[in-house]
Design an enzyme around this catalytic site. Structure first.
Site, PDB file in Angstrom:
ATOM      1  N   ASP A  29       0.741  -1.108  -0.251  1.00  0.00           N
ATOM      2  CA  ASP A  29      -0.231   0.289  -0.045  1.00  0.00           C
ATOM      3  C   ASP A  29       0.820   1.463   0.291  1.00  0.00           C
ATOM      4  O   ASP A  29       1.834   1.296   0.667  1.00  0.00           O
ATOM      5  CB  ASP A  29      -0.796   0.317   1.424  1.00  0.00           C
ATOM      6  CG  ASP A  29      -2.166   0.620   1.191  1.00  0.00           C
ATOM      7  OD1 ASP A  29      -3.410   0.787   0.760  1.00  0.00           O
ATOM      8  OD2 ASP A  29      -1.812   2.226   1.039  1.00  0.00           O
ATOM      9  N   ILE A  30       0.413   2.003  -0.682  1.00  0.00           N
ATOM     10  CA  ILE A  30       1.199   3.819  -0.966  1.00  0.00           C
ATOM     11  C   ILE A  30       1.309   4.731   0.147  1.00  0.00           C
ATOM     12  O   ILE A  30       1.455   5.201   0.271  1.00  0.00           O
ATOM     13  CB  ILE A  30       1.202   4.276  -1.911  1.00  0.00           C
ATOM     14  CG1 ILE A  30       2.110   4.750  -2.931  1.00  0.00           C
ATOM     15  CG2 ILE A  30      -0.594   4.891  -2.220  1.00  0.00           C
ATOM     16  CD1 ILE A  30       2.243   5.510  -4.260  1.00  0.00           C
ATOM     17  N   ASN A  86     -13.250  -2.815   2.559  1.00  0.00           N
ATOM     18  CA  ASN A  86     -14.227  -1.954   2.297  1.00  0.00           C
ATOM     19  C   ASN A  86     -14.747  -2.077   0.989  1.00  0.00           C
ATOM     20  O   ASN A  86     -14.722  -2.170   0.219  1.00  0.00           O
ATOM     21  CB  ASN A  86     -13.293  -0.116   2.191  1.00  0.00           C
ATOM     22  CG  ASN A  86     -12.513  -0.185   3.735  1.00  0.00           C
ATOM     23  OD1 ASN A  86     -12.983  -1.061   4.635  1.00  0.00           O
ATOM     24  ND2 ASN A  86     -11.153   0.688   3.369  1.00  0.00           N
ATOM     25  N   GLY A  92     -15.388   2.995   3.371  1.00  0.00           N
ATOM     26  CA  GLY A  92     -14.410   3.631   3.788  1.00  0.00           C
ATOM     27  C   GLY A  92     -13.695   3.680   2.206  1.00  0.00           C
ATOM     28  O   GLY A  92     -12.787   3.665   1.951  1.00  0.00           O
ATOM     29  N   GLN A  93     -14.007   2.972   1.279  1.00  0.00           N
ATOM     30  CA  GLN A  93     -13.383   2.472  -0.538  1.00  0.00           C
ATOM     31  C   GLN A  93     -13.607   3.790  -1.122  1.00  0.00           C
ATOM     32  O   GLN A  93     -14.499   4.235  -0.920  1.00  0.00           O
ATOM     33  CB  GLN A  93     -14.725   1.384  -1.056  1.00  0.00           C
ATOM     34  CG  GLN A  93     -14.248   0.920  -1.603  1.00  0.00           C
ATOM     35  CD  GLN A  93     -14.926   0.385  -3.384  1.00  0.00           C
ATOM     36  OE1 GLN A  93     -16.263  -0.252  -2.357  1.00  0.00           O
ATOM     37  NE2 GLN A  93     -14.311  -0.788  -3.663  1.00  0.00           N
ATOM     38  N   HIS A  99     -10.085  -4.856  -3.572  1.00  0.00           N
ATOM     39  CA  HIS A  99      -9.364  -4.972  -2.721  1.00  0.00           C
ATOM     40  C   HIS A  99      -9.482  -5.450  -1.503  1.00  0.00           C
ATOM     41  O   HIS A  99      -9.493  -4.859  -0.942  1.00  0.00           O
ATOM     42  CB  HIS A  99      -8.177  -4.537  -2.408  1.00  0.00           C
ATOM     43  CG  HIS A  99      -8.855  -2.691  -2.841  1.00  0.00           C
ATOM     44  ND1 HIS A  99      -9.795  -1.348  -3.437  1.00  0.00           N
ATOM     45  CD2 HIS A  99      -8.454  -2.027  -1.336  1.00  0.00           C
ATOM     46  CE1 HIS A  99      -9.709  -0.793  -2.815  1.00  0.00           C
ATOM     47  NE2 HIS A  99      -9.229  -0.479  -1.927  1.00  0.00           N
ATOM     48  N   HIS A 101      -7.336  -5.534   2.010  1.00  0.00           N
ATOM     49  CA  HIS A 101      -5.985  -4.864   2.840  1.00  0.00           C
ATOM     50  C   HIS A 101      -5.532  -5.948   4.125  1.00  0.00           C
ATOM     51  O   HIS A 101      -6.452  -6.439   4.236  1.00  0.00           O
ATOM     52  CB  HIS A 101      -6.708  -3.326   3.940  1.00  0.00           C
ATOM     53  CG  HIS A 101      -7.057  -2.416   2.967  1.00  0.00           C
ATOM     54  ND1 HIS A 101      -6.780  -1.552   3.058  1.00  0.00           N
ATOM     55  CD2 HIS A 101      -8.510  -2.177   2.258  1.00  0.00           C
ATOM     56  CE1 HIS A 101      -6.941  -0.145   2.005  1.00  0.00           C
ATOM     57  NE2 HIS A 101      -8.132  -0.890   2.006  1.00  0.00           N
TER      58      HIS A 101
HETATM   59  P1  AMP Z   1      -9.949   1.596  -0.248  1.00  0.00           P
HETATM   60  O1  AMP Z   1      -9.706   2.977   0.856  1.00  0.00           O
HETATM   61  O2  AMP Z   1      -9.967   0.715   1.554  1.00  0.00           O
HETATM   62  O3  AMP Z   1     -10.513   2.034  -0.838  1.00  0.00           O
HETATM   63  O4  AMP Z   1      -8.707   1.999  -0.399  1.00  0.00           O
HETATM   64  C1  AMP Z   1      -7.595   2.053  -1.160  1.00  0.00           C
HETATM   65  C2  AMP Z   1      -6.424   1.976  -0.820  1.00  0.00           C
HETATM   66  O5  AMP Z   1      -5.058   2.177  -1.714  1.00  0.00           O
HETATM   67  C3  AMP Z   1      -5.176   3.020  -0.277  1.00  0.00           C
HETATM   68  O6  AMP Z   1      -5.523   1.770   1.207  1.00  0.00           O
HETATM   69  C4  AMP Z   1      -4.008   3.502  -0.626  1.00  0.00           C
HETATM   70  O7  AMP Z   1      -3.623   3.695   0.344  1.00  0.00           O
HETATM   71  C5  AMP Z   1      -4.279   2.425  -1.771  1.00  0.00           C
HETATM   72  N1  AMP Z   1      -3.509   3.607  -3.031  1.00  0.00           N
HETATM   73  C6  AMP Z   1      -4.176   4.071  -3.441  1.00  0.00           C
HETATM   74  N2  AMP Z   1      -3.734   4.569  -4.676  1.00  0.00           N
HETATM   75  C7  AMP Z   1      -2.564   3.494  -4.556  1.00  0.00           C
HETATM   76  C8  AMP Z   1      -1.511   2.982  -5.843  1.00  0.00           C
HETATM   77  N3  AMP Z   1      -0.510   3.824  -7.146  1.00  0.00           N
HETATM   78  N4  AMP Z   1      -0.145   1.864  -5.175  1.00  0.00           N
HETATM   79  C9  AMP Z   1      -0.486   1.925  -3.584  1.00  0.00           C
HETATM   80  N5  AMP Z   1      -1.320   1.287  -3.312  1.00  0.00           N
HETATM   81  C10 AMP Z   1      -2.371   2.377  -3.667  1.00  0.00           C
END
Ligand code: AMP
Ligand code: ZN
Length: 113
Positions: A29-30, A86, A92-93, A99, A101
């Site tokens: 995760d970024i 999520n 909180g998506q 995906h 987590h």
């Molecule tokens: P959600 O809020 O459950 O939709 O989670 C989205 C997740 O994607 C968050 O934890 C972000 O930090 C992660 N995210 C967004 N962009 C990237 C990216 N380019 N590479 C890796 N993780 C990412």
């Protein structure tokens, strides 16, 4: 398709990839919310948990298998980890390509926020 994670699957945006096969990709995760925080996603675009179809069962079933395999590689399988998916706004998506987590490396609390 204008989807961040489809672009990541297509290697159009960079990621630290932890696992990849024909159906699934996992990456760091970024914006990590724990010492260990990675995501496991199907390569197929599925927007939300609500959009999973019966024919996706095998692919979706691989997500926890890959999650636990990486947790073991990162040596957090015994200490433990939190798995979160999520769905939509109240869930909180923020990225609309499903995906899983996986968070670990600290004591998680319950109930989540
Ligand atoms: P959600 O809020 O459950 O939709 O989670 C989205 C997740 O994607 C968050 O934890 C972000 O930090 C992660 N995210 C967004 N962009 C990237 C990216 N380019 N590479 C890796 N993780 C990412
Ligand atoms: Zn997508």
């Amino acid at each position: 398709m204008d989807c961040l994670f489809c672009k990541l699957v297509a290697k159009e945006i960079p990621a630290t990839i932890l696992f990849e096969d024909e159906d699934v990709i996992a990456f760091e995760d970024i914006m990590p919310q724990a010492p260990v925080h990675f995501l496991v996603i199907p390569k197929k675009h599925i927007s939300t948990l609500n959009d999973i179809k019966e024919e996706d069962a095998a692919i979706i079933g691989k997500l926890p298998i890959v999650a636990s395999k990486i947790a073991k590689e990162k040596k957090v399988d015994q200490s433990g980890y939190r798995v979160v998916m999520n769905c939509n706004e109240d869930g909180g998506q923020t990225v609309y390509h499903i995906h899983m987590h996986v968070l670990a490396g600290k004591q998680m609390t319950w109930p989540p926020g």
